[in-house]
Motif scaffolding. Structure first.
Motif, PDB file in Angstrom:
ATOM      1  N   VAL A  71       0.884  -1.128  -0.016  1.00 14.61           N
ATOM      2  CA  VAL A  71      -0.034  -0.063   0.184  1.00 14.61           C
ATOM      3  C   VAL A  71       0.809   1.287   0.196  1.00 14.61           C
ATOM      4  O   VAL A  71       0.631   2.214  -0.904  1.00 14.61           O
ATOM      5  CB  VAL A  71      -0.913  -0.084   1.127  1.00 14.61           C
ATOM      6  N   GLY A  72       1.972   1.148   0.944  1.00 15.31           N
ATOM      7  CA  GLY A  72       2.815   2.282   1.046  1.00 15.31           C
ATOM      8  C   GLY A  72       3.544   2.572  -0.135  1.00 15.31           C
ATOM      9  O   GLY A  72       3.898   3.813  -0.563  1.00 15.31           O
ATOM     10  N   LYS A  73       4.219   1.705  -1.036  1.00 16.69           N
ATOM     11  CA  LYS A  73       4.882   1.846  -2.135  1.00 16.69           C
ATOM     12  C   LYS A  73       3.987   2.596  -3.161  1.00 16.69           C
ATOM     13  O   LYS A  73       4.763   3.400  -3.975  1.00 16.69           O
ATOM     14  CB  LYS A  73       5.486   0.702  -2.407  1.00 16.69           C
ATOM     15  N   GLY A  74       2.873   2.422  -3.205  1.00 14.36           N
ATOM     16  CA  GLY A  74       2.053   3.110  -4.234  1.00 14.36           C
ATOM     17  C   GLY A  74       1.950   4.648  -4.068  1.00 14.36           C
ATOM     18  O   GLY A  74       1.643   5.421  -4.990  1.00 14.36           O
ATOM     19  N   LEU A  75       1.978   4.981  -2.684  1.00 15.16           N
ATOM     20  CA  LEU A  75       1.931   6.347  -2.423  1.00 15.16           C
ATOM     21  C   LEU A  75       3.347   7.082  -2.652  1.00 15.16           C
ATOM     22  O   LEU A  75       3.378   8.052  -3.308  1.00 15.16           O
ATOM     23  CB  LEU A  75       1.474   6.519  -0.911  1.00 15.16           C
ATOM     24  N   ILE A  76       4.312   6.467  -2.183  1.00 14.46           N
ATOM     25  CA  ILE A  76       5.767   6.861  -2.300  1.00 14.46           C
ATOM     26  C   ILE A  76       6.333   7.075  -3.912  1.00 14.46           C
ATOM     27  O   ILE A  76       7.087   7.829  -4.096  1.00 14.46           O
ATOM     28  CB  ILE A  76       6.873   6.207  -1.391  1.00 14.46           C
ATOM     29  N   ILE A  92       7.540   1.879   6.530  1.00 15.57           N
ATOM     30  CA  ILE A  92       8.844   1.318   5.887  1.00 15.57           C
ATOM     31  C   ILE A  92       8.777   1.534   4.345  1.00 15.57           C
ATOM     32  O   ILE A  92      10.029   2.098   3.924  1.00 15.57           O
ATOM     33  CB  ILE A  92       8.824  -0.044   6.089  1.00 15.57           C
ATOM     34  N   ALA A  93       7.764   1.424   3.935  1.00 19.32           N
ATOM     35  CA  ALA A  93       7.829   1.703   2.222  1.00 19.32           C
ATOM     36  C   ALA A  93       8.027   3.049   1.846  1.00 19.32           C
ATOM     37  O   ALA A  93       8.603   3.543   1.145  1.00 19.32           O
ATOM     38  CB  ALA A  93       6.250   1.418   1.801  1.00 19.32           C
ATOM     39  N   MET A  94       7.382   4.124   2.869  1.00 19.32           N
ATOM     40  CA  MET A  94       7.696   5.435   2.670  1.00 19.32           C
ATOM     41  C   MET A  94       9.199   5.794   2.940  1.00 19.32           C
ATOM     42  O   MET A  94       9.664   7.068   2.349  1.00 19.32           O
ATOM     43  CB  MET A  94       6.490   6.406   3.273  1.00 19.32           C
ATOM     44  N   LEU A  95       9.656   5.181   3.842  1.00 14.14           N
ATOM     45  CA  LEU A  95      11.002   5.688   4.135  1.00 14.14           C
ATOM     46  C   LEU A  95      12.211   5.091   3.337  1.00 14.14           C
ATOM     47  O   LEU A  95      13.108   5.811   2.803  1.00 14.14           O
ATOM     48  CB  LEU A  95      11.351   5.246   5.601  1.00 14.14           C
TER      49      LEU A  95
END
Length: 402
Positions: A31-36, A154-157
């Motif tokens: 989910v986070g990787k799609g944002l970043i 973790i994904a966003m960082l």
């Protein structure tokens, strides 16, 4: 249909618990990787903001549609097997996405990822109920409820460390493969096999949907998700506007704010294990979320106060998901229906995630940032009203006869 016979172990398998929680975090990373990766996807595939919205919202759509069916599959096929299937589908989706030359195939891959994600987050609690001693259950469920903020953070960082969105997808594929192998190795199958349910699937669905407990938890999680994504969907933009910082710095601060949610999750596990009332805990959390959220949207606070209020909103909000997730087994019509009740809870989570950004975005565009306060205030008030009957629902739930 069938359901796995549940029992309460005398000891907790902490290695298996870690493997399950990590699987949840790995699924949340998708989910986070799609944002970043948004800016990289825009540059490479020429996507507009609407297309980028579909990259992230497809997970919520799959969750809204498939929550209870996923729970039924867990009950019928078995928790360990279904967790492996979920991680496998997630891995397939990631690999298809990494090789996607266009938006159409990328969206198809995200549907695969979304379904795998859903199976993992519905199956994880079912396994934890089976392998965790009752005295440790609230604490372990608190660890489990950290999977979403921890995985997204973790994904966003880590995302900015890579030069292309494909690299982000490939490294996530490696991580998902390692997690799948860990689950297969560390999580043992249930000692008892599936047993037939006397009424079948239709009766199980009816029992879940007509039971006050699962519906109450569904409504509460929908409201929590609505409040959370009212702020989080536009958090980087809000921070840039209020704090006059770069988008990169805003992304870093947003990841920190998201990670603060873990504090509330872990605190809830500690308090619940010490006998703190579940309804009272939700009321306190909703009240403080409402107060801090209203302050954020209605005031023009300076840099430090705005950031501090966002951290408070996220951290105190973490009390709610940990409480609701750990309450699912207690309010399920029968132990065998806990995965289906968990699926209903996840439908509530995704419903709030789906309607929140769209409604709030339209309101902010039409009326300005202060309109976000209406969603926060209404969500907090409704959450408080519903939480007043949570403890009563736990006291009056009839005991299982067998």
């Amino acid at each position: 249909m069938s359901a796995v016979v549940a029992f309460t172990p005398e000891r907790t398998d902490w290695i298996a618990v870690t493997a399950v929680v990590v699987a949840g975090m790995v699924s949340a990373m998708q989910v986070g990787k799609g944002l970043i990766a948004g800016p990289l996807l825009q540059a490479d595939l020429g996507l507009d903001l609407t297309a980028l919205g579909w990259i992230t919202s497809v997970f919520a759509i799959v969750g809204v549609v498939g929550g209870m069916p996923a729970g039924a599959m867990v009950a019928a096929i078995g928790d360990r097997r279904m967790l492996g299937i979920g991680m496998g589908i997630l891995l397939i989706g990631i690999l298809i996405g990494a090789a996607s030359p266009n938006f159409t195939l990328l969206i198809l891959s995200r549907i695969f990822e979304g379904f795998g994600f859903l199976l993992v987050i519905v199956t994880g609690p079912a396994i934890l109920m089976r392998i965790v001693a009752s005295t440790r259950r609230d604490l372990v469920f608190a660890f489990w409820s950290c999977f979403m903020p921890a995985g997204m953070a973790i994904a966003m960082l880590s995302g900015p460390l890579f030069q292309s969105w494909q690299a982000i997808w490939w490294i996530n594929g490696v991580v998902a493969l390692l997690s799948l192998l860990t689950v297969i190795t560390a999580v043992s199958p249930a000692t008892a096999g599936p047993c037939a349910s006397s009424g079948g699937l239709r009766a199980d669905v009816s029992a879940t949907l007509t039971s006050r407990g699962p519906l109450l938890l569904f409504a509460l999680f929908t409201l929590y998700s609505l409040m959370t994504f009212t702020l989080f969907s536009f958090l980087p933009i809000l921070l840039v506007t209020r704090m006059h910082i770069s988008l990169g710095t805003a992304g870093l601060l947003s990841a920190f704010i998201t990670l603060a949610n873990v504090i509330g999750n872990l605190a809830a596990g500690t308090m619940l294990s010490r006998g703190v009332g579940r309804g009272g805990l939700v009321i306190v959390a909703a009240t403080l979320m409402g107060a801090s959220g209203l302050w954020i949207f209605l005031s023009q606070s300076g840099d430090t106060l705005t950031f501090a209020l966002c951290v408070l909103f996220s951290a105190i909000g973490g009390l709610i998901p940990a409480t609701l997730i750990s309450t699912v087994p207690m309010l399920s019509p029968r132990p065998a229906l806990a995965p289906m009740a968990m699926g209903l809870l996840m439908q509530g989570s995704n419903l709030g995630q789906l309607i929140g950004p769209v409604a709030v975005g339209a309101a902010i565009e039409a009326y300005g940032w202060t309109s976000g306060a209406a969603f926060i205030g209404a969500g907090a008030l409704c959450c408080i009203l519903l939480a007043t009957i949570l403890d009563n629902a736990l006291r009056t739930k009839p005991r299982e006869t067998a």
